[in-house]
Design an enzyme around this catalytic site. Structure first.
Site, PDB file in Angstrom:
ATOM      1  N   ASP A  34      46.942  36.034 116.002  1.00  0.00           N
ATOM      2  CA  ASP A  34      48.162  37.383 115.742  1.00  0.00           C
ATOM      3  C   ASP A  34      47.685  38.398 117.062  1.00  0.00           C
ATOM      4  O   ASP A  34      46.739  38.515 117.588  1.00  0.00           O
ATOM      5  CB  ASP A  34      47.691  38.178 114.298  1.00  0.00           C
ATOM      6  CG  ASP A  34      49.138  38.702 114.021  1.00  0.00           C
ATOM      7  OD1 ASP A  34      49.657  38.296 113.206  1.00  0.00           O
ATOM      8  OD2 ASP A  34      49.509  39.714 114.523  1.00  0.00           O
ATOM      9  N   THR A 124      61.413  30.352 109.784  1.00  0.00           N
ATOM     10  CA  THR A 124      62.769  29.877 109.533  1.00  0.00           C
ATOM     11  C   THR A 124      63.691  30.114 110.798  1.00  0.00           C
ATOM     12  O   THR A 124      63.799  31.427 110.910  1.00  0.00           O
ATOM     13  CB  THR A 124      63.240  30.720 108.407  1.00  0.00           C
ATOM     14  OG1 THR A 124      62.483  30.432 107.184  1.00  0.00           O
ATOM     15  CG2 THR A 124      64.756  30.243 107.698  1.00  0.00           C
ATOM     16  N   ARG A 157      56.807  29.520  97.894  1.00  0.00           N
ATOM     17  CA  ARG A 157      57.114  30.918  97.162  1.00  0.00           C
ATOM     18  C   ARG A 157      56.202  31.834  97.326  1.00  0.00           C
ATOM     19  O   ARG A 157      54.990  31.511  97.068  1.00  0.00           O
ATOM     20  CB  ARG A 157      57.596  30.676  95.907  1.00  0.00           C
ATOM     21  CG  ARG A 157      59.182  29.734  95.732  1.00  0.00           C
ATOM     22  CD  ARG A 157      59.051  29.305  94.335  1.00  0.00           C
ATOM     23  NE  ARG A 157      57.883  28.261  94.206  1.00  0.00           N
ATOM     24  CZ  ARG A 157      57.668  27.642  92.915  1.00  0.00           C
ATOM     25  NH1 ARG A 157      58.198  27.959  92.005  1.00  0.00           N
ATOM     26  NH2 ARG A 157      56.477  26.775  92.963  1.00  0.00           N
ATOM     27  N   LEU A 273      68.255  29.202  87.533  1.00  0.00           N
ATOM     28  CA  LEU A 273      69.579  29.695  86.702  1.00  0.00           C
ATOM     29  C   LEU A 273      69.115  30.998  85.862  1.00  0.00           C
ATOM     30  O   LEU A 273      69.625  31.210  84.655  1.00  0.00           O
ATOM     31  CB  LEU A 273      69.824  28.714  85.877  1.00  0.00           C
ATOM     32  CG  LEU A 273      70.802  27.187  86.493  1.00  0.00           C
ATOM     33  CD1 LEU A 273      71.155  26.533  85.268  1.00  0.00           C
ATOM     34  CD2 LEU A 273      71.816  27.952  87.237  1.00  0.00           C
ATOM     35  N   CYS A 283      62.987  36.549 102.219  1.00  0.00           N
ATOM     36  CA  CYS A 283      63.762  35.233 102.574  1.00  0.00           C
ATOM     37  C   CYS A 283      65.290  35.041 102.213  1.00  0.00           C
ATOM     38  O   CYS A 283      66.176  35.116 103.174  1.00  0.00           O
ATOM     39  CB  CYS A 283      63.188  33.759 102.086  1.00  0.00           C
ATOM     40  SG  CYS A 283      61.455  33.524 102.751  1.00  0.00           S
TER      41      CYS A 283
HETATM   42  C1  UDX Z   1      62.017  31.873  98.290  1.00  0.00           C
HETATM   43  C2  UDX Z   1      62.247  30.457  98.091  1.00  0.00           C
HETATM   44  O1  UDX Z   1      62.068  29.950  96.727  1.00  0.00           O
HETATM   45  C3  UDX Z   1      61.139  29.438  98.854  1.00  0.00           C
HETATM   46  O2  UDX Z   1      61.270  28.012  99.046  1.00  0.00           O
HETATM   47  C4  UDX Z   1      61.425  30.047 100.549  1.00  0.00           C
HETATM   48  O3  UDX Z   1      60.268  29.342 101.477  1.00  0.00           O
HETATM   49  C5  UDX Z   1      61.022  31.534 100.482  1.00  0.00           C
HETATM   50  O4  UDX Z   1      62.049  32.165  99.780  1.00  0.00           O
HETATM   51  P1  UDX Z   1      60.163  33.560  97.309  1.00  0.00           P
HETATM   52  O5  UDX Z   1      61.071  34.683  98.201  1.00  0.00           O
HETATM   53  O6  UDX Z   1      59.008  33.691  97.459  1.00  0.00           O
HETATM   54  O7  UDX Z   1      60.860  31.972  97.799  1.00  0.00           O
HETATM   55  O8  UDX Z   1      60.736  33.915  95.838  1.00  0.00           O
HETATM   56  P2  UDX Z   1      61.587  32.979  94.829  1.00  0.00           P
HETATM   57  O9  UDX Z   1      60.559  32.808  93.587  1.00  0.00           O
HETATM   58  O10 UDX Z   1      62.530  31.852  95.247  1.00  0.00           O
HETATM   59  O11 UDX Z   1      62.645  34.331  94.152  1.00  0.00           O
HETATM   60  C6  UDX Z   1      63.659  34.670  95.013  1.00  0.00           C
HETATM   61  C7  UDX Z   1      64.376  36.058  94.433  1.00  0.00           C
HETATM   62  O12 UDX Z   1      65.432  35.394  93.487  1.00  0.00           O
HETATM   63  C8  UDX Z   1      63.482  36.624  93.528  1.00  0.00           C
HETATM   64  O13 UDX Z   1      64.144  38.130  93.681  1.00  0.00           O
HETATM   65  C9  UDX Z   1      63.682  36.390  92.132  1.00  0.00           C
HETATM   66  O14 UDX Z   1      63.214  37.429  91.301  1.00  0.00           O
HETATM   67  C10 UDX Z   1      65.248  35.918  92.206  1.00  0.00           C
HETATM   68  N1  UDX Z   1      65.526  34.757  91.153  1.00  0.00           N
HETATM   69  C11 UDX Z   1      64.939  33.610  91.319  1.00  0.00           C
HETATM   70  C12 UDX Z   1      66.357  35.109  90.333  1.00  0.00           C
HETATM   71  O15 UDX Z   1      66.819  36.108  90.172  1.00  0.00           O
HETATM   72  N2  UDX Z   1      66.681  34.179  89.210  1.00  0.00           N
HETATM   73  C13 UDX Z   1      65.840  32.885  89.437  1.00  0.00           C
HETATM   74  O16 UDX Z   1      66.306  31.864  88.430  1.00  0.00           O
HETATM   75  C14 UDX Z   1      65.069  32.442  90.410  1.00  0.00           C
END
Ligand code: UDX
Length: 477
Positions: A34, A124, A157, A273, A283
């Site tokens: 880094d 990404t 995640r 869901l 992301c």
């Molecule tokens: C996401 C992807 O899941 C992962 O595969 C990718 O590499 C990076 O982005 P992350 O951002 O860590 O991961 O969180 P995630 O658990 O996927 O949730 C993303 C957002 O969606 C959160 O704000 C969460 O609260 C929201 N969410 C998730 C919902 O509102 N409803 C759901 O059913 C699932």
């Protein structure tokens, strides 16, 4: 005994740090690079900058024998057989990914081509990035037979990053050369052969020696699209259920029942869901915008993604309207806020809908007391102490302190502890016994039995049986 590969990981952000630590965990020799000297010094001292289960323990387990941290990219890349690029790809003003960090790293690697190397995109990136990386390396003196560029997207995640990495649903390797694909095969062999899961000290997860992750080899371009399309699809699923939740509210139906019924169809699936206040994080918002922008650049209008973004933005506004429907006017109202992180189990507040809502309530002139188990330090750096109409913000040390004397308690992040609160204690602390839950953490009957008025997403408003009609009217006016 599987082959030990010399790996350099460039970038010690979420993806880079987790990948570096996990590659060391599965037996490789890793240098994580880094440019941030302070960060590298902290990591060398064993200080993990992010809130992530298992990361501390694995850092201690492998540093310095299998894992070192450095600011010297040239030295690390010269030594390595595989160089993973895991630097940031922030969103530019137009929505597309800013790839200048990726380009800078590719330039530098070009000067270190003393032996054959596989350059791996882990960040990404939009489709065609692998071609650009190849071109940049060649323009800077890298001989074309001395390297290949591979796309190996990461699907981890936040909060479960280490176990997601070591127990993946799939490993995608986008390689246009067999030689490069073989190097990636060797790197992931401890997972694909199941050997890692047989180790007594393996990090636990859903995979085991009998349920090994598949490794899918595709073209580099397909792999780049797989990553963007996967995130865009998951974001679409969330916006879809949030739109259906709005419909349920209008029709007097219950979104939890609807999602359950839909999710039982295996073609749809139950995951992602969950209705709420919208998706956030580092992301989904960025990747949906970038994917839409990639399509535009190719002359295609991906209008579905614009709609997904629109629904997501509306979701915070709808929640604000719900709070207004319970409290009538907002100026001067005392609100208890539970949760600032973009989701539970993380201290990350990037693109957090909770932070967006706190800003909106401050601008409405509310007096906010907020609590988050991990994200308050970060929130302090970005949230103003007051809003346009003299709102104010203070942080507290517990969920119960937030509730004291509040006109309503709002749940904005799905931290597990927010779903197990002492309801009787909340009821007696609140000025008005109203809870507005943006994450549907409770059964409405449980709330009303505790004497609380409970408003949630996509479900009918719930009032305690004993509540007077005047109070009821006040709560839903
Ligand atoms: C996401 C992807 O899941 C992962 O595969 C990718 O590499 C990076 O982005 P992350 O951002 O860590 O991961 O969180 P995630 O658990 O996927 O949730 C993303 C957002 O969606 C959160 O704000 C969460 O609260 C929201 N969410 C998730 C919902 O509102 N409803 C759901 O059913 C699932």
């Amino acid at each position: 005994m599987s082959e030990r590969v010399k790996i350099a990981v460039v970038g010690s952000g979420y993806v880079g740090l987790v990948a570096a630590v996990c590659f060391a965990e599965i037996g490789h020799q890793v240098t994580c690079v880094d440019i941030d000297e302070a960060k590298v010094a902290a990591l060398r001292a064993g200080v993990v900058p992010i809130h992530e289960e298992h990361l501390d323990a694995l850092l201690r387990r492998h540093q310095p024998a299998n894992l070192t941290f450095s600011t010297d990219l040239a030295a690390a890349a010269s030594e390595a057989d595989a160089v993973f690029i895991a630097v940031g790809t922030p969103q530019s003003d137009t929505g597309d990914a800013d790839l200048s960090y990726v380009e800078a790293v590719a330039c530098e690697i070009a000067h270190c081509m003393h032996s054959y190397k596989v350059i791996v995109e882990k960040s990404t990136v939009p489709v065609y990035t692998n071609e650009w990386v190849r071109r940049v390396v060649e323009r800077n003196g890298g001989a074309s037979d001395m390297f290949d560029v591979v796309s190996n997207p990461e699907f981890l995640r936040e909060g479960t990053a280490v176990s997601d990495f070591l127990h993946p649903d799939r490993i995608v390797v986008g390689a246009d050369s067999d030689k490069a694909a073989e190097v990636l095969d060797a790197i992931y062999e401890p997972l694909t052969s199941g050997a890692y899961y047989a180790q007594p000290d393996a990090i636990p997860g859903y995979r085991n020696a009998n349920s090994r992750p598949p490794l899918l080899v595709t073209s580099a371009k397909s792999a780049e699209i797989i990553k963007h399309a996967s995130n865009a699809f998951l974001a679409t699923k969330i916006s879809f259920i949030n739109a259906v939740a709005a419909l349920c509210e209008a029709a007097g139906a219950n979104i939890e029942q609807v999602a359950q019924g839909m999710g039982m169809d295996e073609r749809i699936g139950r995951r992602f869901l969950r209705p709420g206040i919208g998706y956030g994080g580092s992301c989904f918002p960025k990747d949906v915008a970038a994917f839409r922008s990639v399509a535009e650049q190719m002359g295609l209008e991906f209008g579905l993604l614009s709609e997904v973004e629109k629904i997501n933005t509306q979701q915070t506004k709808r929640f604000l309207a719900k709070v207004r429907s319970a409290l009538w006017t907002l100026r001067g109202k005392k609100l208890g806020v539970l949760g600032l992180a973009f989701k539970g189990d993380t201290d990350d507040i990037r693109e957090s809908p909770a932070i967006a809502l706190v800003r909106m309530f401050l601008d409405e002139g509310c007096a906010i007391r907020a609590y988050d188990p991990a994200a308050m330090e970060r929130a302090r750096e970005v949230l103003p102490q007051s809003g346009e109409k003299n709102g104010s913000l203070t942080y507290t040390l517990s969920a119960y302190e937030v509730a004291e004397g509040a006109d309503a308690l709002l749940i904005l992040t799905d931290w597990p502890e927010f779903g197990k609160l002492d309801l009787a204690r909340l009821e007696s602390s609140l000025r008005y016994p109203i809870i507005i839950d943006g994450r549907n953490l409770y059964d409405p009957r449980e709330m009303t039995s505790a004497g609380l008025t409970y408003l949630s997403i996509g479900r009918p408003d719930a009032h305690p049986a004993s509540q007077s009609s005047a109070e009821k009217e006040k709560a839903t006016a």
